[in-house]
Design a protein around this motif. Structure first.
Motif, mmCIF file in Angstrom:
data_model
loop_
_atom_site.group_PDB
_atom_site.id
_atom_site.type_symbol
_atom_site.label_atom_id
_atom_site.label_comp_id
_atom_site.label_asym_id
_atom_site.label_seq_id
_atom_site.Cartn_x
_atom_site.Cartn_y
_atom_site.Cartn_z
ATOM 1 N N LYS A 81 -72.525 34.570 20.426
ATOM 2 C CA LYS A 81 -73.488 33.682 21.074
ATOM 3 C C LYS A 81 -72.761 32.690 21.986
ATOM 4 O O LYS A 81 -71.621 32.312 21.728
ATOM 5 N N LYS A 82 -73.406 32.277 23.056
ATOM 6 C CA LYS A 82 -72.811 31.345 24.002
ATOM 7 C C LYS A 82 -72.698 29.951 23.394
ATOM 8 O O LYS A 82 -73.574 29.492 22.665
ATOM 9 N N GLU A 83 -71.611 29.276 23.730
ATOM 10 C CA GLU A 83 -71.414 27.906 23.257
ATOM 11 C C GLU A 83 -72.257 26.918 24.050
ATOM 12 O O GLU A 83 -72.578 25.835 23.570
ATOM 13 N N LYS A 84 -72.612 27.299 25.265
ATOM 14 C CA LYS A 84 -73.484 26.445 26.059
ATOM 15 C C LYS A 84 -74.848 26.309 25.393
ATOM 16 O O LYS A 84 -75.289 27.196 24.660
ATOM 17 N N ALA A 85 -75.525 25.196 25.679
ATOM 18 C CA ALA A 85 -76.910 25.054 25.246
ATOM 19 C C ALA A 85 -77.816 25.648 26.329
ATOM 20 O O ALA A 85 -77.474 25.631 27.510
ATOM 21 N N LEU A 86 -78.942 26.204 25.920
ATOM 22 C CA LEU A 86 -79.925 26.719 26.866
ATOM 23 C C LEU A 86 -81.095 25.750 26.927
ATOM 24 O O LEU A 86 -81.693 25.413 25.899
ATOM 25 N N ILE A 87 -81.420 25.289 28.133
ATOM 26 C CA ILE A 87 -82.571 24.410 28.334
ATOM 27 C C ILE A 87 -83.622 25.188 29.114
ATOM 28 O O ILE A 87 -83.351 25.703 30.201
ATOM 29 N N VAL A 88 -84.805 25.293 28.542
ATOM 30 C CA VAL A 88 -85.887 26.067 29.147
ATOM 31 C C VAL A 88 -87.040 25.127 29.480
ATOM 32 O O VAL A 88 -87.422 24.288 28.652
ATOM 33 N N TYR A 89 -87.591 25.268 30.672
ATOM 34 C CA TYR A 89 -88.776 24.469 31.022
ATOM 35 C C TYR A 89 -89.898 25.397 31.474
ATOM 36 O O TYR A 89 -89.668 26.493 31.980
ATOM 37 N N ALA A 90 -91.118 24.956 31.232
ATOM 38 C CA ALA A 90 -92.292 25.724 31.644
ATOM 39 C C ALA A 90 -93.358 24.748 32.088
ATOM 40 O O ALA A 90 -93.548 23.693 31.479
ATOM 41 N N SER A 110 -77.680 15.018 31.212
ATOM 42 C CA SER A 110 -77.208 14.180 30.105
ATOM 43 C C SER A 110 -76.234 14.915 29.197
ATOM 44 O O SER A 110 -75.374 14.303 28.559
ATOM 45 N N LEU A 111 -76.381 16.241 29.145
ATOM 46 C CA LEU A 111 -75.496 17.040 28.286
ATOM 47 C C LEU A 111 -74.236 17.501 29.012
ATOM 48 O O LEU A 111 -73.432 18.230 28.439
ATOM 49 N N GLY A 112 -74.083 17.090 30.265
ATOM 50 C CA GLY A 112 -72.863 17.422 30.997
ATOM 51 C C GLY A 112 -73.037 18.411 32.130
ATOM 52 O O GLY A 112 -72.056 18.874 32.709
ATOM 53 N N GLY A 113 -74.299 18.773 32.434
ATOM 54 C CA GLY A 113 -74.544 19.663 33.564
ATOM 55 C C GLY A 113 -74.237 21.124 33.275
ATOM 56 O O GLY A 113 -74.191 21.558 32.126
ATOM 57 N N ASP A 114 -74.015 21.876 34.345
ATOM 58 C CA ASP A 114 -73.845 23.333 34.243
ATOM 59 C C ASP A 114 -72.661 23.763 33.383
ATOM 60 O O ASP A 114 -72.619 24.891 32.891
ATOM 61 N N THR A 115 -71.709 22.881 33.218
ATOM 62 C CA THR A 115 -70.535 23.228 32.415
ATOM 63 C C THR A 115 -70.903 23.404 30.951
ATOM 64 O O THR A 115 -70.310 24.222 30.231
#
Length: 269
Positions: A81-90, A110-115
């Motif tokens: 699984k990816k270590e990045k967080a996934l942010i989903v909007y609808a 706030s979470l550090g952007g695309d990185t």
């Protein structure tokens, strides 16, 4: 509209005499949608152009099929699984739609952007995309009487069908609860949903989505919150900010644990 198509015998009955004009119009629209989008297999299955197999409203069907293997939701091992967080909007069309996207972008920043996180519109993902992440944060709004917004209609339908399929598979295999076998095991979710508290069942979509994801094995990082669009902008912002701050703290703690694990692994090597 499709839910109204529940009487197979309607071909032999003049249903227009039994319906008010609005219901009759909805039935006509439902017929048009089905006739335009269906691809018949086995008579009682319809292939939706978005890749979803769903039950036909014109006949009984005991099961569901989900297209090709690449469309199928399956469990991803935690280490993959990816270590990045996934942010989903609808969103729905209108001011609230812009609001959810704006707040989702703010959370990403706030979470550090695309990185450190990926930002996606719900219209462009399926349940299998969630399985690729350890942490998923969803910012959305509710349309009408607790319905998903335009951006979330296909996604929500797919999640519901996958939840049915998952339950059927577990029952067939006599696994019981079988949490370790569920496809979203190892993925945690947190949902913030904008609602109109003056409407009945205003929180139905947000709570329903949470329930379906949990049934697929996901854990809830936070209780699903509702942001009332009838409140002032400052009140809405404050409600979201409290939710966002909690997520930021969780991400910091998660980052610390990951760094510690890597240090231990490096030392052991």
């Amino acid at each position: 509209g499709l839910a109204l198509q529940c009487q197979p015998a309607r071909k032999s009955v003049d249903m227009t005499k039994q319906l008010n004009p609005d219901e009759h119009y909805i039935r006509e629209l439902a017929d048009e949608v089905v006739n335009t989008r269906q691809r018949f297999l086995g008579g009682s299955l319809i292939h939706d152009t978005d890749g979803i197999w769903t039950k036909s409203v014109y006949g009984e069907c005991d099961g569901f099929s989900f297209g090709t293997e690449t469309d199928e939701l399956y469990r991803v091992p935690d280490e993959e699984k990816k270590e990045k967080a996934l942010i989903v909007y609808a969103s729905q069309n209108g001011t609230t739609g812009g609001t959810t996207k704006t707040f989702a972008k703010h959370l990403c920043k706030s979470l550090g952007g695309d990185t450190y996180c990926d930002l996606r519109n719900m219209s462009g993902i399926m349940a299998k995309d969630l399985a690729m992440y350890k942490r998923v944060y969803i910012v959305c709004n509710t349309s009408g009487l607790g319905r998903p917004p335009c951006d979330g209609e296909v996604f929500y339908s797919h999640v519901q069908l996958e939840a049915m399929r998952c339950q059927e598979n577990l029952e067939d295999l006599a696994i019981g609860d079988g949490d370790e076998e569920k496809p979203l095991t190892g993925t945690s979710v947190a949902i913030a949903v904008w609602v109109d508290s003056s409407s009945p069942d205003y929180a139905k979509f947000g709570l329903g989505l949470t329930e379906e994801l949990v049934s697929l094995g996901a854990s809830t990082a936070l209780k699903t919150i509702t942001v009332d669009e009838n409140n002032s902008k400052s009140e809405q912002k404050q409600t979201f900010k409290e939710w966002e701050n909690t997520i930021i703290e969780m991400e910091k703690a998660s980052g610390t644990r990951r760094r510690t694990s890597k240090t231990i692994a490096t030392s052991a090597a």
